[in-house]
Design an enzyme around this catalytic site. Structure first.
Site, mmCIF file in Angstrom:
data_model
loop_
_atom_site.group_PDB
_atom_site.id
_atom_site.type_symbol
_atom_site.label_atom_id
_atom_site.label_comp_id
_atom_site.label_asym_id
_atom_site.label_seq_id
_atom_site.Cartn_x
_atom_site.Cartn_y
_atom_site.Cartn_z
ATOM 1 N N LEU A 45 -63.538 39.003 93.394
ATOM 2 C CA LEU A 45 -62.544 38.336 92.559
ATOM 3 C C LEU A 45 -61.476 39.289 92.037
ATOM 4 O O LEU A 45 -61.739 40.447 91.746
ATOM 5 C CB LEU A 45 -63.248 37.661 91.378
ATOM 6 C CG LEU A 45 -64.337 36.641 91.760
ATOM 7 C CD1 LEU A 45 -64.971 36.056 90.493
ATOM 8 C CD2 LEU A 45 -63.780 35.533 92.638
ATOM 9 N N HIS A 49 -57.779 34.893 91.335
ATOM 10 C CA HIS A 49 -58.914 33.981 91.128
ATOM 11 C C HIS A 49 -59.096 33.692 89.627
ATOM 12 O O HIS A 49 -59.327 32.555 89.229
ATOM 13 C CB HIS A 49 -60.212 34.619 91.620
ATOM 14 C CG HIS A 49 -60.252 34.920 93.088
ATOM 15 N ND1 HIS A 49 -60.284 36.198 93.588
ATOM 16 C CD2 HIS A 49 -60.285 34.105 94.176
ATOM 17 C CE1 HIS A 49 -60.346 36.164 94.900
ATOM 18 N NE2 HIS A 49 -60.334 34.915 95.297
ATOM 19 N N GLN A 73 -65.069 29.237 108.595
ATOM 20 C CA GLN A 73 -63.609 29.327 108.671
ATOM 21 C C GLN A 73 -63.123 30.627 109.307
ATOM 22 O O GLN A 73 -61.931 30.906 109.312
ATOM 23 C CB GLN A 73 -62.992 29.126 107.288
ATOM 24 C CG GLN A 73 -63.258 30.229 106.292
ATOM 25 C CD GLN A 73 -62.880 29.799 104.885
ATOM 26 O OE1 GLN A 73 -63.475 28.904 104.294
ATOM 27 N NE2 GLN A 73 -61.852 30.429 104.322
ATOM 28 N N LYS A 161 -50.978 30.631 96.674
ATOM 29 C CA LYS A 161 -50.964 31.680 97.700
ATOM 30 C C LYS A 161 -51.369 31.077 99.045
ATOM 31 O O LYS A 161 -50.822 31.434 100.081
ATOM 32 C CB LYS A 161 -51.905 32.804 97.302
ATOM 33 C CG LYS A 161 -52.260 33.658 98.471
ATOM 34 C CD LYS A 161 -52.427 35.086 98.125
ATOM 35 C CE LYS A 161 -52.731 35.851 99.374
ATOM 36 N NZ LYS A 161 -53.991 35.392 99.984
ATOM 37 N N ASP A 162 -52.354 30.169 99.007
ATOM 38 C CA ASP A 162 -52.790 29.474 100.226
ATOM 39 C C ASP A 162 -52.137 28.095 100.233
ATOM 40 O O ASP A 162 -52.799 27.070 100.048
ATOM 41 C CB ASP A 162 -54.320 29.393 100.247
ATOM 42 C CG ASP A 162 -54.947 30.768 100.279
ATOM 43 O OD1 ASP A 162 -55.161 31.294 101.369
ATOM 44 O OD2 ASP A 162 -55.182 31.350 99.195
ATOM 45 N N GLN A 165 -53.277 25.456 102.724
ATOM 46 C CA GLN A 165 -54.630 24.990 102.393
ATOM 47 C C GLN A 165 -54.572 23.840 101.386
ATOM 48 O O GLN A 165 -55.298 22.850 101.518
ATOM 49 C CB GLN A 165 -55.420 26.169 101.826
ATOM 50 C CG GLN A 165 -56.795 25.844 101.337
ATOM 51 C CD GLN A 165 -57.595 27.114 101.080
ATOM 52 O OE1 GLN A 165 -58.148 27.687 101.985
ATOM 53 N NE2 GLN A 165 -57.650 27.538 99.829
ATOM 54 N N VAL A 188 -50.437 34.859 91.793
ATOM 55 C CA VAL A 188 -50.484 36.044 90.930
ATOM 56 C C VAL A 188 -50.233 37.267 91.809
ATOM 57 O O VAL A 188 -50.813 37.392 92.888
ATOM 58 C CB VAL A 188 -51.845 36.158 90.210
ATOM 59 C CG1 VAL A 188 -51.908 37.415 89.364
ATOM 60 C CG2 VAL A 188 -52.089 34.919 89.356
#
Ligand code: AMP
Length: 291
Positions: A45, A49, A73, A161-162, A165, A188
């Site tokens: 983390l 996160h 994945q 960030k993703d 997703q 972040v």
């Protein structure tokens, strides 16, 4: 839905290692009052996160964080074995934030003998990162669907960030009638602008310096747009050249509609610029909203 403020205090989270135990707990807390917030992670983390965990703590009555490096994945040859893991440190950080439950199953718990079921969001999963990682989102969708059933959260906190997703999982939730809502949280960054990522630890100092080229290329697109350039192909050339000059290798740069992820013909405010770049062996992703 009313937002409940939850005071953050250092309680040791309950560590849950089996699916059966987590199912039992979620069945129990689902009968109680209050909002359950869920933050799925692969551990190792960092502040990215933790920002999601804090957001969950603000809005929810109980917070569940999962730590699971999901083999489903990663394609053969990707970095499943090399992916950083540090459970003890993760637990310390989550204790400081007053998380209630840490769900940390083994791969055997999540994929028991005879496992055969996979969930695929067609279309969206084949774009952007899906082009070079064709089985990635099927793995993500499958594990998230399982986690939503096991944890039964009202809200799931995910980082921009993703970006792809989030769009893929929103589709999954709508199509399969899950009751969970996704709360999207901002990216972040390190002080120099690099998007935080567990994979950044794997960069050596020289690669770490070069890794900035991804963020710089995305910012170049923003600046060029401000100066009147709106043509995706021309912008892609400029960005790719910058990455090459920094010794990186471009996987893709795309300019897309943020809801459909379809490429745009001309940039406009709200267009999402996304990129993936290899620095050494490490594949990094980042994105920004064109303003
Ligand atoms: P991961 O552990 O990489 O699977 O990420 C778990 C969650 O943390 C995902 O929702 C990510 O989007 C989010 N996340 C990872 N890095 C960042 C970051 N730098 N800023 C915000 N969220 C992040």
């Amino acid at each position: 839905m009313s937002a409940v403020c939850r005071s953050v205090r250092a309680v040791t989270p309950r560590i849950v290692k089996t699916v059966d135990e987590m199912l039992g707990l979620s069945a129990r807390y689902s009968l109680e009052r209050g909002i359950t917030g869920f933050v799925p992670t692969m551990g190792s983390l960092h502040e990215g996160h933790l920002s999601l965990v804090r957001a969950a703590g603000e809005l929810c009555d109980r917070v569940v964080v999962s730590i699971f490096v999901n083999p489903g994945q990663f394609a053969p040859g990707e970095d499943l074995d090399a992916y950083p893991r540090d459970f003890d440190r993760d637990l310390e950080l989550l204790t400081e934030l007053g998380v209630n439950y840490v769900f940390a199953p083994s791969p055997e718990q999540m994929y028991q003998w005879g496992y055969q079921t996979w969930i695929e969001v067609e279309g969206l999963s084949q774009l952007l990162c899906g082009k070079s990682r064709p089985t990635h989102f099927r793995g993500v969708c499958t594990v998230v669907a399982k986690l939503l059933n096991i944890v039964a959260p009202s809200l799931m906190f995910m980082g921009e960030k993703d970006f792809q997703q989030i769009v893929v999982l929103r589709r999954l939730i709508e199509d399969l009638n899950f009751r969970t809502r996704i709360i999207r949280c901002p990216i972040v960054r390190e002080e120099d602008g690099l998007a935080m990522s567990s994979r950044n630890q794997r960069l050596d100092p020289e690669e770490r310096a070069r890794a900035l080229c991804l963020r710089q290329a995305l910012q170049m697109a923003q600046t060029a747009f401000e100066n009147g350039m709106a043509n995706p192909a021309r912008l892609r050339n400029i960005m790719s050249e910058h990455v090459r000059n920094c010794g990186g290798r471009v996987d893709y740069f795309e300019f897309v509609d943020p809801a459909s992820l379809q490429g745009v013909e001309h940039l406009e405010p709200g267009t999402r610029a996304l990129g993936a770049v290899f620095v050494g062996k490490i594949r990094l992703i980042d994105n920004l909203e064109i303003q």
